[in-house]
Design an enzyme around this catalytic site. Structure first.
Site, mmCIF file in Angstrom:
data_model
loop_
_atom_site.group_PDB
_atom_site.id
_atom_site.type_symbol
_atom_site.label_atom_id
_atom_site.label_comp_id
_atom_site.label_asym_id
_atom_site.label_seq_id
_atom_site.Cartn_x
_atom_site.Cartn_y
_atom_site.Cartn_z
ATOM 1 C CB CYS A 1 -5.031 -7.091 -7.670
ATOM 2 S SG CYS A 1 -4.532 -8.338 -6.458
ATOM 3 C CG HIS B 1 -0.917 -7.576 -10.099
ATOM 4 N ND1 HIS B 1 -1.267 -6.279 -9.823
ATOM 5 C CD2 HIS B 1 -1.000 -8.240 -8.925
ATOM 6 C CE1 HIS B 1 -1.544 -6.158 -8.533
ATOM 7 N NE2 HIS B 1 -1.394 -7.335 -7.972
ATOM 8 C CD GLU C 1 -0.288 -4.723 -12.976
ATOM 9 O OE1 GLU C 1 -1.245 -5.358 -13.472
ATOM 10 O OE2 GLU C 1 -0.239 -4.408 -11.765
HETATM 11 N N1 GLN Z 1 -4.919 -6.310 -0.641
HETATM 12 C C1 GLN Z 1 -5.536 -7.259 -1.495
HETATM 13 C C2 GLN Z 1 -5.147 -8.682 -1.141
HETATM 14 O O1 GLN Z 1 -4.188 -8.901 -0.454
HETATM 15 C C3 GLN Z 1 -5.208 -6.969 -2.943
HETATM 16 C C4 GLN Z 1 -3.758 -7.055 -3.252
HETATM 17 C C5 GLN Z 1 -3.396 -6.426 -4.562
HETATM 18 O O2 GLN Z 1 -4.149 -5.628 -5.098
HETATM 19 N N2 GLN Z 1 -2.229 -6.738 -5.078
HETATM 20 O O3 GLN Z 1 -5.797 -9.615 -1.562
#
Ligand code: GLN
Length: 537
Positions: free
Chosen positions: A380, A505, A507
């Site tokens: 992410c 994600h 995970e």
């Molecule tokens: N802050 C970034 C976004 O909003 C990444 C978010 C995250 O890593 N879950 O796109």
């Protein structure tokens, strides 16, 4: 078969591992062929944990249907095969919101709206409607008996016994049996008091899970059983375990699943625990070790990265290895100290995150992994900074950045056009499962072994389409996209032993019995790149 209910409460103090216990019970019942569903009821007033600080609350777990939930749902999913969703977690805030909205619509016909029966009825409704399609529902009440906030939930589960019928409901109470060193003995008094508190609100526990350092001998079990009106076989020790995935086996050895089935009048086959046993055998005898540096912001609180830590452990287990996690505070990383701080890491991982604190340190870490050929995994935010780093340091766009952090002449990471007008926080997040297509011939495709995958998201920003070509021109392969090709979901570096990043994600979908391929592949790369590889001590 009609749904049977197990209500799990906690006594004495928090952090006794109530969620894990509820999850491990679920794993055992599922291993006996039953359909199991878990619910967590949280007594705080936030409507969902999405806006709560990970400092206070630990990780926000994301479900397939895009609910931002308590991290206990992560335990449930890892232990019980069934995916959870919006209906598996609700808070006091959600319950009151529903009741107040109903009141505003005039549905209470001018009657006085009260905690009993209106709030408790709403709690019961959510419990029943969330568990219609399972054989056994395991409902965990957050907080500790005696808290003011938990009272409506406890009252609701008390009532449910007469609503659903004796024989269909079981109360399990998780309590503490501390060892007092000065006296050299285990103490049962906290448990007695906690059960007394439960009794005072009309709940007699049927089974006690006693957190303790070691085991409970027969005398102690007898004493607890006598004071708390439960059978001696219903006093179960929940000892500290070196590995949480041992819990189902520890409980089974004490006959916990048999007792539950007998009390609920369920006939089911003996459990199939071979896969849990095999997992533990591999965990006990790792053949190799990998040291992974996690470069992040909330590094001092490991609950912040609960699912991530677990997914890495699953990936290591799949490689018959043990993973050592080294948390590196990105705020302290600079181009001067990065080599020293990250020396000795077999792999570098940058997890998800929000806000600009520590961003420059993360970019420095990416540059180190890229130029030193250290296996890299970006998740992410980790993928977003990987793209920023490449365009800054390879393409020469010195002020490449994300508009989350600052206005930049090169907004490599940005909101999509259709999102830009929406300013209210929380409203524009891409949440839950989204499909992704993997490019033919890419490493990602080889890792997953299929073309179409589905993974869970929680972010607002995306890789700006204006920069896709420049990324490709400078050695990055866009290996995964949304099926329409618009959104970048995965990238990888061509000339690097292992450099893979994803916008989602992974995970959240890793399980001990089904390790996620991206984690297995990353650990495998870390193991083979390792120069310090040594047999496990
Ligand atoms: N802050 C970034 C976004 O909003 C990444 C978010 C995250 O890593 N879950 O796109």
């Amino acid at each position: 078969m009609r749904t049977k209910f197990i209500f799990v409460t906690g006594g004495v103090l928090s952090s006794l591992g109530k969620g894990l216990s509820a999850a491990a019970i679920g794993a055992l019942l599922e291993a006996r062929g039953l359909r199991v569903g878990n619910i967590k009821m949280d007594p705080y007033i936030n409507v969902d944990p999405g806006t709560m600080s990970p400092y206070q609350h630990g990780e926000v777990f994301v479900t397939e249907d895009g609910a931002e939930t308590d991290l206990d749902l992560g335990h449930y999913e890892r232990f019980v095969g069934r995916p959870t969703g919006k209906r598996n977690n609700f808070t006091t805030g959600r319950v009151y919101q529903a009741v107040i909205e109903r009141e505003r619509r005039g549905e209470y016909l001018g009657r006085t709206v009260q905690v009993i029966p209106h709030i408790t009825d709403e709690i019961k409704r959510l419990v029943l409607s969330g568990t219609e399609d399972v054989d056994v529902a395991i409902i965990e009440v957050g907080g500790t008996v005696g808290d003011i906030e938990s009272l409506p939930f406890l009252e609701a589960i008390r009532q449910l016994k007469s609503d659903i019928g004796v024989g269909n409901v079981l109360y399990v109470h998780v309590t503490l049996v501390p060892y007092i060193r000065a006296a050299g003995e285990l103490k049962t008094k906290p448990t007695q008091h906690s059960v007394k508190d439960l009794l005072s609100i009309g709940i007699q526990p049927d089974m006690l899970l006693c957190r303790c350092e070691g085991d409970l001998d027969r005398d102690i079990r007898q004493k607890i059983a006598g004071f708390c009106n439960v059978g001696i076989d219903d006093v179960i020790a929940a000892p500290d375990v070196d590995n949480i995935y041992r819990l189902p086996l520890v409980f089974h050895d004490q006959g916990l699943d048999d007792r539950i089935l007998r009390q609920l009048g369920i006939w089911a086959a003996q459990p199939r625990l071979e896969r849990w046993q095999a997992y533990m055998e591999r965990a006990e005898r790792p053949r190799r070790r990998a040291r992974i540096g996690i470069v992040g912001k909330y590094v001092h609180l490991t609950d912040t990265y609960k699912s991530l830590n677990e997914a890495l452990a699953h990936g290591a287990n799949a490689n018959e290895a043990k993973v050592e996690l080294v948390f590196v505070d990105s705020e302290e990383l600079t181009s001067e100290n990065v080599a020293a701080r990250l020396a000795g890491m077999d792999g570098i991982l940058i997890p998800g995150g929000f806000g600009n604190r520590g961003i420059e340190g993360k970019i420095v870490a990416v540059a180190y992994a890229r130029t030193q050929s250290v296996p890299f995994f970006g998740i992410c935010l980790g993928m977003q900074v990987a793209c920023i780093e490449l365009l800054r340091n390879v393409a020469g766009l010195a002020d490449a950045n994300s508009t989350e952090f600052c206005r930049s002449a090169h907004p490599v990471v940005d909101l999509m056009v259709d999102q830009r007008d929406v300013t209210e926080k929380g409203g524009t997040m891409r949440l839950g499962a989204w499909p992704c297509t993997l490019a033919e011939g890419s490493r990602a495709r080889a890792i997953y072994g299929v073309e179409r995958i589905s993974e869970r998201h929680r972010h607002r920003y995306e890789i700006n389409p204006d920069y896709h070509q420049q990324l490709k021109d400078h050695g990055m392969r866009i290996s995964g996209t949304s099926p329409d090709g618009r959104l970048v979901e995965m990238v990888e570096l061509r000339d690097h032993p292992y450099f893979v990043a994803c916008q989602f994600h992974p995970e959240f979908k890793s399980r001990p019995l089904e390790p996620h391929p991206l984690f297995s592949a990353f650990i495998s790369a870390a193991l083979s790149s390792s120069t310090r590889r040594e047999p496990a001590a």
